[in-house]
Design a protein around this motif. Sequence first.
Motif, short mmCIF file in Angstrom:
data_model
loop_
_atom_site.label_atom_id
_atom_site.label_comp_id
_atom_site.label_asym_id
_atom_site.label_seq_id
_atom_site.Cartn_x
_atom_site.Cartn_y
_atom_site.Cartn_z
N GLU A 271 3.49 7.75 0.62
CA GLU A 271 4.39 7.43 1.59
C GLU A 271 3.98 7.65 3.14
O GLU A 271 4.26 7.14 4.08
CB GLU A 271 5.60 8.43 1.61
CG GLU A 271 6.70 8.31 2.46
CD GLU A 271 8.01 9.17 1.89
OE1 GLU A 271 8.79 9.36 2.88
OE2 GLU A 271 7.93 9.28 0.85
N SER A 272 2.89 8.37 3.31
CA SER A 272 2.10 8.75 4.53
C SER A 272 1.30 7.50 5.12
O SER A 272 0.80 6.84 4.45
CB SER A 272 1.38 9.92 4.64
OG SER A 272 1.85 11.15 4.55
N ILE A 273 1.84 7.15 6.23
CA ILE A 273 0.98 5.94 6.75
C ILE A 273 0.02 6.32 7.81
O ILE A 273 -1.13 5.91 8.18
CB ILE A 273 1.99 4.95 7.63
CG1 ILE A 273 3.19 4.45 6.84
CG2 ILE A 273 1.37 3.90 8.54
CD1 ILE A 273 4.50 4.14 7.39
N TRP A 274 0.35 7.44 8.85
CA TRP A 274 -0.77 8.01 9.57
C TRP A 274 -0.71 9.53 9.53
O TRP A 274 0.54 10.07 9.72
CB TRP A 274 -0.51 7.51 11.02
CG TRP A 274 -1.51 8.05 11.92
CD1 TRP A 274 -2.84 8.60 11.72
CD2 TRP A 274 -1.26 8.61 13.33
NE1 TRP A 274 -3.24 9.09 12.99
CE2 TRP A 274 -2.58 8.89 13.80
CE3 TRP A 274 -0.21 8.49 14.12
CZ2 TRP A 274 -2.62 9.48 15.24
CZ3 TRP A 274 -0.41 8.68 15.47
CH2 TRP A 274 -1.59 9.22 16.04
N TYR B 12 0.91 -1.39 -0.15
CA TYR B 12 0.12 -0.11 0.08
C TYR B 12 0.85 1.37 0.02
O TYR B 12 0.47 2.28 -0.31
CB TYR B 12 -0.97 -0.03 1.09
CG TYR B 12 -1.98 -1.06 1.13
CD1 TYR B 12 -3.10 -0.83 0.36
CD2 TYR B 12 -1.98 -2.35 2.07
CE1 TYR B 12 -3.99 -1.57 0.30
CE2 TYR B 12 -2.95 -3.09 2.09
CZ TYR B 12 -3.80 -3.20 0.93
OH TYR B 12 -5.15 -3.86 0.76
N PHE B 13 2.01 1.20 0.33
CA PHE B 13 2.83 2.55 0.60
C PHE B 13 4.24 2.39 -0.22
O PHE B 13 4.75 1.29 -0.44
CB PHE B 13 3.46 2.49 1.91
CG PHE B 13 2.22 2.52 2.86
CD1 PHE B 13 1.35 3.81 3.08
CD2 PHE B 13 1.75 1.35 3.43
CE1 PHE B 13 0.25 3.68 3.70
CE2 PHE B 13 0.72 1.26 4.49
CZ PHE B 13 -0.05 2.59 4.68
N ARG B 14 4.78 3.50 -0.69
CA ARG B 14 6.06 3.36 -1.10
C ARG B 14 6.53 4.87 -1.00
O ARG B 14 6.02 5.75 -0.82
CB ARG B 14 5.79 3.20 -2.83
CG ARG B 14 4.96 4.24 -3.61
CD ARG B 14 5.23 3.85 -4.99
NE ARG B 14 4.62 5.39 -5.71
CZ ARG B 14 3.51 5.46 -5.95
NH1 ARG B 14 2.58 4.51 -5.48
NH2 ARG B 14 2.89 6.42 -6.58
N LEU B 15 8.12 4.96 -1.03
CA LEU B 15 8.59 6.33 -1.08
C LEU B 15 8.38 6.94 -2.31
O LEU B 15 8.44 6.38 -3.38
CB LEU B 15 10.10 5.96 -0.88
CG LEU B 15 10.80 5.36 0.54
CD1 LEU B 15 12.28 5.44 0.47
CD2 LEU B 15 10.16 5.83 1.81
N MET B 16 7.99 8.23 -2.31
CA MET B 16 7.77 8.99 -3.20
C MET B 16 9.00 9.49 -3.88
O MET B 16 10.11 9.85 -3.24
CB MET B 16 7.04 10.13 -2.91
CG MET B 16 5.60 9.91 -2.29
SD MET B 16 4.55 9.09 -3.24
CE MET B 16 4.04 10.19 -4.52
#
Length: 541
Positions: A291-294, A255-259
């Motif tokens: 990149e944001s998780i919370w 669900y996430f990746r570094l931009m």
Amino acid sequence: MKTMEKKNIISALFVSLSIMATSCSDYLDEKLKSELAPDNTYTNSYGFETGSAGMYAIARAEYNTWGSTAFMHSAACPYESQQIATDLAVMGTKDGSIQPFGYCTLTSNTGIVTSTWKWAYSLIAAANEILAYAEKCTNWDKPTDQANYMAEARFFRAYAYRTLVYLYGDVPYVDKIQEKIHTDFTRTPKTEVIQHMIDDLKYASENLPIDPDNVSKVGKLTKWAAEHLLSEVYLMNGDNANAEKSALNVINCGYFRLMSNRFGVEKNKPGDVFSDLFKEYNQNRTSGNMESIWVMQFEYQTKGGGDAYDDWTRRAWEPKYFEIQGFTLADTLGGRGLCQLVPLKWWIGDNTGFFDANDIRNSEYNIKRNWYYNNPKTPNLLGKRCEITDETWFTTYRLYPALVKFFYGKADNLTYTGTNRDRMKFRLAETYLLLAEARLNKGDKTGASEALNVVRRRAHASEISSEQITMDVILDERIRELVGEESRRFTLCRTGKLLERCRKYNTEAGPLIQDYHVLWPIPQEVIDSNTSTEFPQNVGY
């Protein structure tokens, strides 16, 4: 919403007020009869959603100063207290509320020492209330609602205890609604509290939503926020294998990746991908930020969006350039900073070698080193460069390299004090750095450097070899990537590096800090009110 938040504040403060044993016993014993009393509120999913909003509000007010929202410290520098007397900064504007931390003179009566304790137990009490009523409620809109609201509550309870354990060590563990005033609290060993935090976060991970694109509202917690925090808490517990596992769960979830490419509201303007992360409206997934998780939610001039007292990060870090002849306040220069945290030259100065030549985190879009006079009322200076000197940096505190990530100003109110931009609390770059820390602690230097280099590659920095990596290398990288975002005191205490790095780098606090300063004192109010049993003070205070 606002009425319910007020009710949550009152109930949430119950634990801390009980511990303090204030003179408000008649008030605390009052039987709430209004329709917003817990017995009437926590009867269905809508009631729990309202209570949940109260928890988010208290959490969001972690560094609130004098605001009118969920909580307030009634002091200028609660955020600064977590950054000063570390390897980052010295005091510029020496507000009375920051001096005890910058000069290492804090006592059990220092205001922020007490208000931080109260903030944490406020959040814990709000969580305990939701947990107690969720166990009894049978009227849910969806079969998953009960577990979801309990998962949120358990996440926030662990989040609050994280602050307490880092700052005070052994603290009372409270997991039930306190029905009466207690004067017999005891200090639960830190290791036991951390195990409770792990249990809470494991439950949260198992029951919070999995898909961050399919949550009920922007900013809601997901499984991955719990896993990220769980990785850190495992590190606190010395369980590096599980810390590595939790970090990898987040990294590999898909669900996430570094931009790595420009995105968001100013992607076609001068800048780079790192600066894009901190542009207003770019913090949430809805902006394209993967990149944001919370992300804590704020919004300028919006009811419920925070006020001028919630987030003073910009005021903390940015210089008082506007007090130099030839300058005037401008949102493009960061707005109205107060230079309470003046960055140390060893990491942000020119020609120190701290940043690689191509590291975008050191670009002009991220660290402002070139300042040009902007006041049309001084035409002889307008457009000319103002030099940063040792005097402007460390004597007058009017001009020094500034962190652009915290620039914030509003053209309609240039003296505005707050920063009503959504705040990234957890983002994937930090997850990689937690992974590097866990692997290094395990003795896996190759794996640690691999995790670290993912972050460095995005920044266009050269890679670190397995022979080069140390805990200091990781801590330096956290400065480059996370300065001002993380609570630096927490990180240095967790890694056992606070004293060493403060003494090495901090010209102001370094000569003053003592071994016992790794913990704050227990608030004197707590000790004095705990009349039925001994409540020992931390060593040194």
